[in-house]
Design an enzyme around this catalytic site. Structure first.
Site, mmCIF file in Angstrom:
data_model
loop_
_atom_site.group_PDB
_atom_site.id
_atom_site.type_symbol
_atom_site.label_atom_id
_atom_site.label_comp_id
_atom_site.label_asym_id
_atom_site.label_seq_id
_atom_site.Cartn_x
_atom_site.Cartn_y
_atom_site.Cartn_z
ATOM 1 N N TYR A 180 1.107 -1.182 0.108
ATOM 2 C CA TYR A 180 0.337 -0.200 0.216
ATOM 3 C C TYR A 180 0.696 0.985 -0.134
ATOM 4 O O TYR A 180 0.522 2.280 0.242
ATOM 5 C CB TYR A 180 -1.049 0.035 1.025
ATOM 6 C CG TYR A 180 -2.003 -1.079 0.711
ATOM 7 C CD1 TYR A 180 -1.779 -2.437 1.141
ATOM 8 C CD2 TYR A 180 -3.709 -0.355 0.812
ATOM 9 C CE1 TYR A 180 -3.019 -3.251 1.298
ATOM 10 C CE2 TYR A 180 -4.423 -1.089 0.771
ATOM 11 C CZ TYR A 180 -4.285 -2.742 1.112
ATOM 12 O OH TYR A 180 -5.842 -3.762 1.194
ATOM 13 N N LYS A 196 5.342 -13.402 5.076
ATOM 14 C CA LYS A 196 6.161 -14.770 3.866
ATOM 15 C C LYS A 196 7.348 -14.672 3.728
ATOM 16 O O LYS A 196 7.332 -14.668 3.230
ATOM 17 C CB LYS A 196 5.119 -14.133 2.539
ATOM 18 C CG LYS A 196 5.040 -15.410 1.733
ATOM 19 C CD LYS A 196 4.639 -16.741 1.835
ATOM 20 C CE LYS A 196 4.478 -17.059 1.195
ATOM 21 N NZ LYS A 196 4.094 -18.604 0.778
ATOM 22 N N ASP A 241 0.443 -18.563 4.072
ATOM 23 C CA ASP A 241 -0.930 -19.340 3.538
ATOM 24 C C ASP A 241 -0.804 -20.167 5.035
ATOM 25 O O ASP A 241 -2.135 -20.673 5.387
ATOM 26 C CB ASP A 241 -0.194 -19.997 2.886
ATOM 27 C CG ASP A 241 1.849 -20.674 3.167
ATOM 28 O OD1 ASP A 241 2.331 -20.450 3.870
ATOM 29 O OD2 ASP A 241 1.822 -20.730 1.745
ATOM 30 N N ASP A 279 -5.566 -7.210 6.129
ATOM 31 C CA ASP A 279 -6.842 -6.592 5.226
ATOM 32 C C ASP A 279 -7.308 -7.981 5.068
ATOM 33 O O ASP A 279 -8.514 -8.110 4.995
ATOM 34 C CB ASP A 279 -5.837 -6.390 3.733
ATOM 35 C CG ASP A 279 -7.217 -5.757 3.196
ATOM 36 O OD1 ASP A 279 -8.421 -5.339 3.739
ATOM 37 O OD2 ASP A 279 -7.484 -5.795 1.841
ATOM 38 N N ASP A 299 -10.607 -9.910 7.525
ATOM 39 C CA ASP A 299 -11.896 -10.423 7.184
ATOM 40 C C ASP A 299 -12.086 -11.676 7.312
ATOM 41 O O ASP A 299 -13.807 -12.124 7.593
ATOM 42 C CB ASP A 299 -12.058 -9.861 5.346
ATOM 43 C CG ASP A 299 -12.458 -8.349 4.820
ATOM 44 O OD1 ASP A 299 -12.402 -7.505 5.713
ATOM 45 O OD2 ASP A 299 -13.635 -8.259 3.988
HETATM 46 C C1 IPM Z 1 -10.091 -2.281 4.193
HETATM 47 C C2 IPM Z 1 -10.444 -1.889 2.971
HETATM 48 C C3 IPM Z 1 -9.123 -0.854 2.233
HETATM 49 C C4 IPM Z 1 -8.046 -1.629 1.963
HETATM 50 C C5 IPM Z 1 -9.083 -0.216 1.036
HETATM 51 C C6 IPM Z 1 -10.572 -0.057 0.205
HETATM 52 C C7 IPM Z 1 -8.814 0.430 0.482
HETATM 53 O O1 IPM Z 1 -10.570 -3.223 2.054
HETATM 54 O O2 IPM Z 1 -10.622 -1.214 5.253
HETATM 55 O O3 IPM Z 1 -9.942 -3.618 4.980
HETATM 56 O O4 IPM Z 1 -7.733 -2.602 1.356
HETATM 57 O O5 IPM Z 1 -6.873 -1.652 3.429
HETATM 58 MN MN MN Z 2 -10.479 -5.168 3.295
#
Ligand code: IPM
Ligand code: MN
Ligand code: NAD
Length: 355
Positions: A138, A185, A217, A241, A245
């Site tokens: 990023y 990694k 992984d 990221d 999730d």
């Molecule tokens: C998050 C999102 C962001 C990221 C995107 C929307 C830029 O997925 O906040 O988790 O990748 O960090």
């Molecule tokens: Mn995200």
């Protein structure tokens, strides 16, 4: 205590869930020593459509002059990927919010919604992902996008690693965690090799906390296979990221997970980890708990108020026994709209603040 709160609903379900976060803050303002003043800082895809910029300078100024920002989500399906979303990245980079704190906790009242069998849930799930938030893939350094080649440099610096890994160990100490897990990694990527070296250097300064490192992984399977073995998990931007999730769905829904984008002692941004959820936007059914628990993190991390933070969490947990949004559906429990879910939680919070 007077505090200036900037807020931005953004796109899709963002404004729907931020409205419930703001209700939570208003109740705190009405029934505690905090006195919040609110100012909108518009950003995201809809703002881009109007002004040609996803994060107008004026909004960034409002955010910079606030004590904390409550954010919804950015990104619209009728814009090219990244156009609205860049607002989030610009805020993180612009305010140097190098910590992305993403706790996931499976509440007893939501065990029925955990996708894992009991034998895998084990002792329960209570993990905090500490995601590096300004570097890695990023960093926006050396990005190239041409017809036949596209590149992003994965940039990791000593300073970037030291500050996030130190934060993770200090967080673990503060939360009474006995172990910090690093996810990388290092068997392939040079930035991960530097990361791992620094993880051990910093870890050695905290002999009372166990340290372990796991490749990304294998971690993805351990997270499902033995989630109760993790407490604080520190990792780079991209891996953080993704695994957060995964962690969010383990506790019932992506709509449950909160985050803090933090630079300790400076203006920080709090937002649910989910996106604008275009598939459910405008229907009034989004789960507002990620946004409400983001307010909890704001109280805990920016306003040093762990007691109110705990009351928010207790109100959420209690409310889930009585009603839920559709993503957490249980035939025995009433299905609520976003607003009804927010009201139920805020009512409970009001009662406990009054006591
Ligand atoms: C998050 C999102 C962001 C990221 C995107 C929307 C830029 O997925 O906040 O988790 O990748 O960090
Ligand atoms: Mn995200
Ligand atoms: P998403 O997180 O928006 O949605 C993924 C799935 O989770 C969808 O089925 C959605 O309905 C569900 N979901 C998300 N939030 C929910 C909630 N509060 N209640 C109930 N269900 C919920 O991910 P996506 O579909 O990949 O992304 C949509 C847009 O959001 C994209 O433009 C993406 O770039 C953006 N995005 C923004 C942020 C951010 O602003 N920080 C974070 C992630 C994604």
């Amino acid at each position: 205590m007077k505090k200036r709160i900037a807020y931005c609903g953004g796109d899709g379900v963002g404004p729907e869930v931020v409205a419930e976060g703001l209700k939570t803050l208003k109740v705190i303002s009405d029934y505690s020593d905090f006195d919040f003043e609110f100012k909108e800082a518009p950003a995201g895809g809809n703002v881009y459509k109007k002004f040609g910029k996803s994060l107008p300078d004026q909004s960034l100024e409002i955010i910079k002059h606030s004590d904390a920002l409550l954010f919804g989500a950015a990104g619209l399906p009728d814009l090219p990927p990244g156009v609205g979303e860049v607002a989030v990245l610009e805020i993180r980079q612009g305010l140097d919010l190098f910590v992305n704190l993403r706790p996931v906790k499976l509440y007893e009242s939501l065990r029925d919604r955990c996708p894992l069998k009991n034998e895998f849930i084990g002792e329960g799930i209570d993990i905090t992902f500490v995601r590096e938030n300004t570097e890695g893939l990023y960093a926006k350094k050396g990005a190239v996008l041409k017809d036949d080649i596209a590149e992003n440099l994965m940039v990791v610096t000593r300073n970037g690693c030291e500050r996030i890994i130190s934060y993770a160990f200090e967080y673990a100490k503060r939360m009474d965690h006995s172990k910090v897990t690093s996810v990388d990694k290092a068997n392939v990527l040079s930035p991960s090799m530097l990361w791992r070296k620094i993880f051990h250097e910093i870890g050695d300064k905290h002999p009372d906390i166990e340290k372990e490192d796991i490749y990304i992984d294998a971690f993805c399977q351990w997270l499902i296979r033995k989630p109760d073995s993790f407490q604080t998990v520190v990792t780079g931007n991209m891996f953080g990221d993704i695994i957060s999730d995964e962690g969010a769905f383990l506790i019932g829904s992506l709509g449950m997970a909160a985050s803090g984008n933090i630079n300790p002692g400076k203006v920080s941004m709090y937002e649910p980890i989910h996106g604008s959820a275009p598939d459910i936007a405008g229907k009034g059914i989004a789960n507002p708990i990620g946004a409400i628990l983001s307010v909890k993190l704001m109280m805990q991390e920016s306003f040093q108020s762990p007691d109110i933070a705990q009351l928010i969490e207790d109100s959420v947990e209690e409310a889930l026994n009585e009603g839920r949004t559709i993503d957490l559906k249980n035939p025995q429990i009433k299905t609520l709209t976003t607003i009804e879910m927010g009201n139920l939680i805020v009512e409970k919070l009001k009662m406990s603040l009054k006591r």
